[in-house]
Design an enzyme around this catalytic site. Structure first.
Site, PDB file in Angstrom:
ATOM      1  N   HIS A 186      -1.541   1.614  -4.119  1.00 39.29           N
ATOM      2  CA  HIS A 186      -1.885   3.035  -3.954  1.00 39.29           C
ATOM      3  C   HIS A 186      -0.946   3.962  -4.715  1.00 39.29           C
ATOM      4  CE1 HIS A 186      -4.096   1.862   0.038  1.00 39.29           C
ATOM      5  NE2 HIS A 186      -4.803   1.594  -1.047  1.00 39.29           N
ATOM      6  N   ALA A 243       8.795  -4.625  12.570  1.00 39.59           N
ATOM      7  CA  ALA A 243       9.135  -5.341  11.337  1.00 39.59           C
ATOM      8  C   ALA A 243      10.644  -5.563  11.208  1.00 39.59           C
ATOM      9  CB  ALA A 243       8.611  -4.557  10.133  1.00 39.59           C
ATOM     10  N   GLN A 270       0.844  -1.196   0.000  1.00 39.29           N
ATOM     11  CA  GLN A 270       0.000   0.000   0.000  1.00 39.29           C
ATOM     12  C   GLN A 270       0.881   1.248   0.000  1.00 39.29           C
ATOM     13  OE1 GLN A 270      -3.423  -0.607   3.071  1.00 39.29           O
ATOM     14  NE2 GLN A 270      -1.815  -2.034   3.618  1.00 39.29           N
ATOM     15  N   ASN A 271       2.174   1.047   0.146  1.00 38.67           N
ATOM     16  CA  ASN A 271       3.068   2.199   0.309  1.00 38.67           C
ATOM     17  C   ASN A 271       3.396   2.838  -1.037  1.00 38.67           C
ATOM     18  OD1 ASN A 271       3.011   1.460   2.937  1.00 38.67           O
ATOM     19  ND2 ASN A 271       5.034   0.511   2.967  1.00 38.67           N
ATOM     20  N   VAL A 272       3.605   4.147  -0.981  1.00 34.09           N
ATOM     21  CA  VAL A 272       3.922   4.893  -2.202  1.00 34.09           C
ATOM     22  C   VAL A 272       5.397   5.309  -2.203  1.00 34.09           C
ATOM     23  CG1 VAL A 272       1.545   5.764  -2.381  1.00 34.09           C
ATOM     24  CG2 VAL A 272       3.243   7.155  -1.194  1.00 34.09           C
ATOM     25  N   ASP A 273       6.175   4.841  -1.195  1.00 35.73           N
ATOM     26  CA  ASP A 273       7.520   5.384  -0.982  1.00 35.73           C
ATOM     27  C   ASP A 273       8.612   4.778  -1.863  1.00 35.73           C
ATOM     28  OD1 ASP A 273       8.033   2.889   0.290  1.00 35.73           O
ATOM     29  OD2 ASP A 273       7.610   3.693   2.277  1.00 35.73           O
ATOM     30  N   SER A 281      -2.519  -1.176   9.405  1.00 38.65           N
ATOM     31  CA  SER A 281      -3.656  -1.156  10.334  1.00 38.65           C
ATOM     32  C   SER A 281      -4.821  -1.961   9.769  1.00 38.65           C
ATOM     33  CB  SER A 281      -4.092   0.292  10.590  1.00 38.65           C
ATOM     34  OG  SER A 281      -4.422   0.912   9.360  1.00 38.65           O
TER      35      SER A 281
END
Ligand code: BJW
Length: 242
Positions: A120, A232, A102-105, A190
């Site tokens: 995302h 993590a 889901q990360n955009v980084d 989450s």
């Protein structure tokens, strides 16, 4: 996390041929990237949820870009952590291995992961407002805001905001992989944002072992096979050590 839980998680992974890794902001937390929920961070007096909203993007593209370029500047300075690296190194050990993030980084790519679905979007890309064409935008800070593409079309960040559709085919491909996998490792999310949160549920419904790594209980916790409480960066490398 107890030793018995670690052993059990390792056994699930050792027996798996097809693995899906499902990640959220928590996997990047130890790299220094802020997570989304539980934070009251503001930017120019705006809550982050407002700065990252479709409303702002539609009303004032330049201000929306200032927010995203500010975050791009922060992200440019961070590196993948031990969890991203362990995920990338594990890829070659399985017949099928897919990271659904889901990360955009872009930190999974930076760590060396090859098979990735970004549900995302990606903050290092833009999308033409007229044509939908994707543009790589590595330069940070950007020289002009909003950036412009072919025929001077304005470009928006290529990220998925609330109320927007996910990139065509991305969810479907991730869901298929989840339905086929033997083990699904859910790291640092989450589990409140949909349809993304359906991915581990699809894996569980199809009979996979679903292992969650998170310091806190989440909306997904009641539905997973095994919850490993902790960070993590501490836990994920131990899962793949063997
Ligand atoms: C650690 C840690 C460490 C900390 N180690 N862990 C069904 C029911 C209800 C609502 C909906 C539904 N289906 C769709 C919706 C609407 C909406 C939605 O889900 N709303 C809910 C919030 C109620 N979904 C959408 O709008 C989606 N689109 C859509 O559905 O399209 C169809 C449609 C279109 C039009 C009309 C109708 C339908 C799009 C969702 C887009 C999400 N976008 C964002 C922003 C991206 C851009 C940006 O970066 O600014 O994506 S929101 C934000 O949340 C971001 C994240 O990817 C996403 C998920 O958050 P994540 O990753 O889980 O982060 P956190 O912060 O929540 O959690 C971090 C976790 O890490 C915590 O658990 C910590 O404990 C943990 N952690 N340190 C491991 N060291």
């Amino acid at each position: 996390m107890t030793d018995d839980q670690l052993k059990l998680a390792r056994r699930y992974l050792a027996q798996a041929k097809r693995v899906v890794i499902f990640t959220g902001a928590g996997i990047s937390a130890e790299s220094g990237v802020p997570t989304f929920r539980g934070s009251d961070a503001t930017w120019k007096g705006m809550p982050a949820a407002v700065a990252s909203s479709l409303g702002l993007l539609e009303q004032d593209l330049t201000t929306a870009w200032e927010w995203f370029d500010y975050r791009r500047t922060l992200l440019k300075a961070v590196s993948p952590n031990a969890a991203h690296v362990a995920v990338a190194q594990a890829e070659s050990c399985f017949a099928e291995f897919l990271v659904v993030t889901q990360n955009v980084d872009g930190l999974h790519q930076k760590a060396g992961s090859k098979h990735i679905i970004e549900l995302h979007g990606n903050i290092w890309r833009g999308r033409g407002l007229r044509t939908g064409k994707r543009y790589d935008l590595p330069e940070t800070p950007l020289p002009t805001l909003p950036p412009r593409g072919d025929a001077d079309e304005p470009i928006r960040p290529d990220v998925v905001l609330f109320g927007e559709m996910l990139p065509a085919g991305a969810f479907e491909e991730a869901e298929l992989a989840a339905m086929r996998c033997d083990a699904c490792l859910v790291i640092g999310t989450s589990g409140v944002v949909y349809p993304a949160a359906l991915i581990p549920l699809a894996a569980r419904d199809a009979g996979a072992a679903v292992i969650e790594v998170n310091p806190e209980a989440t909306d997904l916790t009641p539905h997973v096979t095994l919850s490993l409480r902790g960070r993590a960066g501490d836990i994920v490398p131990q899962l793949f050590e063997a």
